[in-house]
Design a protein around this motif. Structure first.
Motif, PDB file in Angstrom:
ATOM      1  N   THR A   2       0.830  -1.206   0.000  1.00  0.00           N
ATOM      2  CA  THR A   2       0.000   0.000   0.000  1.00  0.00           C
ATOM      3  C   THR A   2       0.864   1.256   0.000  1.00  0.00           C
ATOM      4  O   THR A   2       1.783   1.377   0.815  1.00  0.00           O
ATOM      5  CB  THR A   2      -0.913   0.028   1.242  1.00  0.00           C
ATOM      6  OG1 THR A   2      -1.674  -1.182   1.294  1.00  0.00           O
ATOM      7  CG2 THR A   2      -1.853   1.225   1.194  1.00  0.00           C
ATOM      8  N   PRO A   3       0.593   2.196  -0.899  1.00  0.00           N
ATOM      9  CA  PRO A   3       1.368   3.447  -0.929  1.00  0.00           C
ATOM     10  C   PRO A   3       1.197   4.225   0.377  1.00  0.00           C
ATOM     11  O   PRO A   3       0.159   4.131   1.035  1.00  0.00           O
ATOM     12  CB  PRO A   3       0.762   4.217  -2.106  1.00  0.00           C
ATOM     13  CG  PRO A   3       0.020   3.211  -2.905  1.00  0.00           C
ATOM     14  CD  PRO A   3      -0.435   2.162  -1.953  1.00  0.00           C
ATOM     15  N   ASP A   4       2.202   4.992   0.736  1.00  0.00           N
ATOM     16  CA  ASP A   4       2.156   5.816   1.945  1.00  0.00           C
ATOM     17  C   ASP A   4       1.419   7.118   1.640  1.00  0.00           C
ATOM     18  O   ASP A   4       1.923   7.961   0.897  1.00  0.00           O
ATOM     19  CB  ASP A   4       3.579   6.109   2.428  1.00  0.00           C
ATOM     20  CG  ASP A   4       3.592   6.884   3.746  1.00  0.00           C
ATOM     21  OD1 ASP A   4       2.497   7.175   4.278  1.00  0.00           O
ATOM     22  OD2 ASP A   4       4.691   7.198   4.230  1.00  0.00           O
ATOM     23  N   HIS A   5       0.229   7.263   2.197  1.00  0.00           N
ATOM     24  CA  HIS A   5      -0.575   8.456   1.916  1.00  0.00           C
ATOM     25  C   HIS A   5       0.038   9.720   2.506  1.00  0.00           C
ATOM     26  O   HIS A   5      -0.339  10.829   2.144  1.00  0.00           O
ATOM     27  CB  HIS A   5      -1.999   8.276   2.456  1.00  0.00           C
ATOM     28  CG  HIS A   5      -2.071   8.181   3.951  1.00  0.00           C
ATOM     29  ND1 HIS A   5      -1.731   7.032   4.644  1.00  0.00           N
ATOM     30  CD2 HIS A   5      -2.433   9.098   4.892  1.00  0.00           C
ATOM     31  CE1 HIS A   5      -1.888   7.233   5.935  1.00  0.00           C
ATOM     32  NE2 HIS A   5      -2.315   8.473   6.117  1.00  0.00           N
ATOM     33  N   ARG A   6       1.009   9.559   3.408  1.00  0.00           N
ATOM     34  CA  ARG A   6       1.650  10.724   4.034  1.00  0.00           C
ATOM     35  C   ARG A   6       2.898  11.176   3.283  1.00  0.00           C
ATOM     36  O   ARG A   6       3.560  12.133   3.696  1.00  0.00           O
ATOM     37  CB  ARG A   6       2.024  10.383   5.476  1.00  0.00           C
ATOM     38  CG  ARG A   6       0.835  10.062   6.370  1.00  0.00           C
ATOM     39  CD  ARG A   6       1.255   9.309   7.595  1.00  0.00           C
ATOM     40  NE  ARG A   6       1.848   8.018   7.240  1.00  0.00           N
ATOM     41  CZ  ARG A   6       2.242   7.112   8.118  1.00  0.00           C
ATOM     42  NH1 ARG A   6       2.116   7.351   9.405  1.00  0.00           N
ATOM     43  NH2 ARG A   6       2.768   5.971   7.711  1.00  0.00           N
ATOM     44  N   SER A   7       3.228  10.489   2.203  1.00  0.00           N
ATOM     45  CA  SER A   7       4.434  10.846   1.455  1.00  0.00           C
ATOM     46  C   SER A   7       4.288  12.232   0.821  1.00  0.00           C
ATOM     47  O   SER A   7       3.180  12.738   0.636  1.00  0.00           O
ATOM     48  CB  SER A   7       4.711   9.811   0.365  1.00  0.00           C
ATOM     49  OG  SER A   7       3.783   9.943  -0.692  1.00  0.00           O
TER      50      SER A   7
END
Length: 207
Positions: free
Chosen positions: A66-71
């Motif tokens: 899952t991609p890091d939404h905080r990036s």
């Protein structure tokens, strides 16, 4: 008024606005992630492959991360990243419940070869890519086994929903031309108008 205090005050406001924008962006990205996770394909994935069992070597296929939404990724970078992740998640659309159980057993037993062997069986057969022809060919009595999504030439985006077979305009017109050449004269005029309703252009097929 002290200029230094004014500068610090303005900087503080700027930081607050930047932080607020980043929080809002992260919230929107998390919402997009959760929408995909609500899909049945992700539920199958989670059921067969618990988080602690995921392998980095399969992260580009059956074990998507899952991609890091905080990036701090740019909009373009984020769209590319989440699009790739969704494609991998949607691989699990083709997994049946019984196959999901077998995959879960393979994961628990550390049988990677067995896991990949089952995954290979779930892949769509090559003949499915031509199922849209049943919608084009008036002589066909077959029933299309999947919904078809038409992609016009002006659309530059990427369609990731694997529940549909996507056909771009060139493929559509090429197949239409082949069927047109094999159809009778009485039907051809109506067929040209039918294809034109998709392409928006006057269609003249070569004999």
């Amino acid at each position: 008024m002290n200029r230094n205090n004014s500068f610090r005050s303005d900087s503080g406001v700027f930081r607050e606005e930047a932080d607020s924008s980043q929080i809002s962006r992260a919230a929107n990205r998390l919402k997009n992630i959760n929408l995909t996770k609500a899909n049945e394909s992700y539920e199958r994935y989670l059921r067969a492959v618990p988080r602690e069992c995921r392998l980095p070597s399969l992260s580009d296929s059956w074990h998507p991360v899952t991609p890091d939404h905080r990036s701090k990724a740019t909009i373009s970078q984020w769209n590319k990243e989440i699009s790739a992740w969704r494609k991998r998640v949607y691989l699990w659309n083709s997994v049946t419940d019984s196959q999901c159980d077998l995959l879960a057993d393979a994961v628990r037993n550390g049988d990677i070869k067995g896991f990949l062997r089952i995954c290979k069986k779930t892949e769509e057969p090559a003949t499915r890519q031509y199922s849209h022809r049943t919608l084009l060919d008036p002589k066909s009595n077959a029933v299309a086994i999947e919904p078809v999504l038409y992609k016009p030439r002006w659309f530059n985006g990427e369609i990731t929903h694997s529940g549909f077979h996507t056909i771009d305009e060139k493929e559509f017109v090429d197949d239409a031309a082949e069927i047109y050449r094999n159809s009778n004269d009485n039907f051809r005029k109506f067929y040209e108008e039918y294809v034109q309703s998709y392409t928006g252009d006057n269609v003249e097929f070569e004999e």
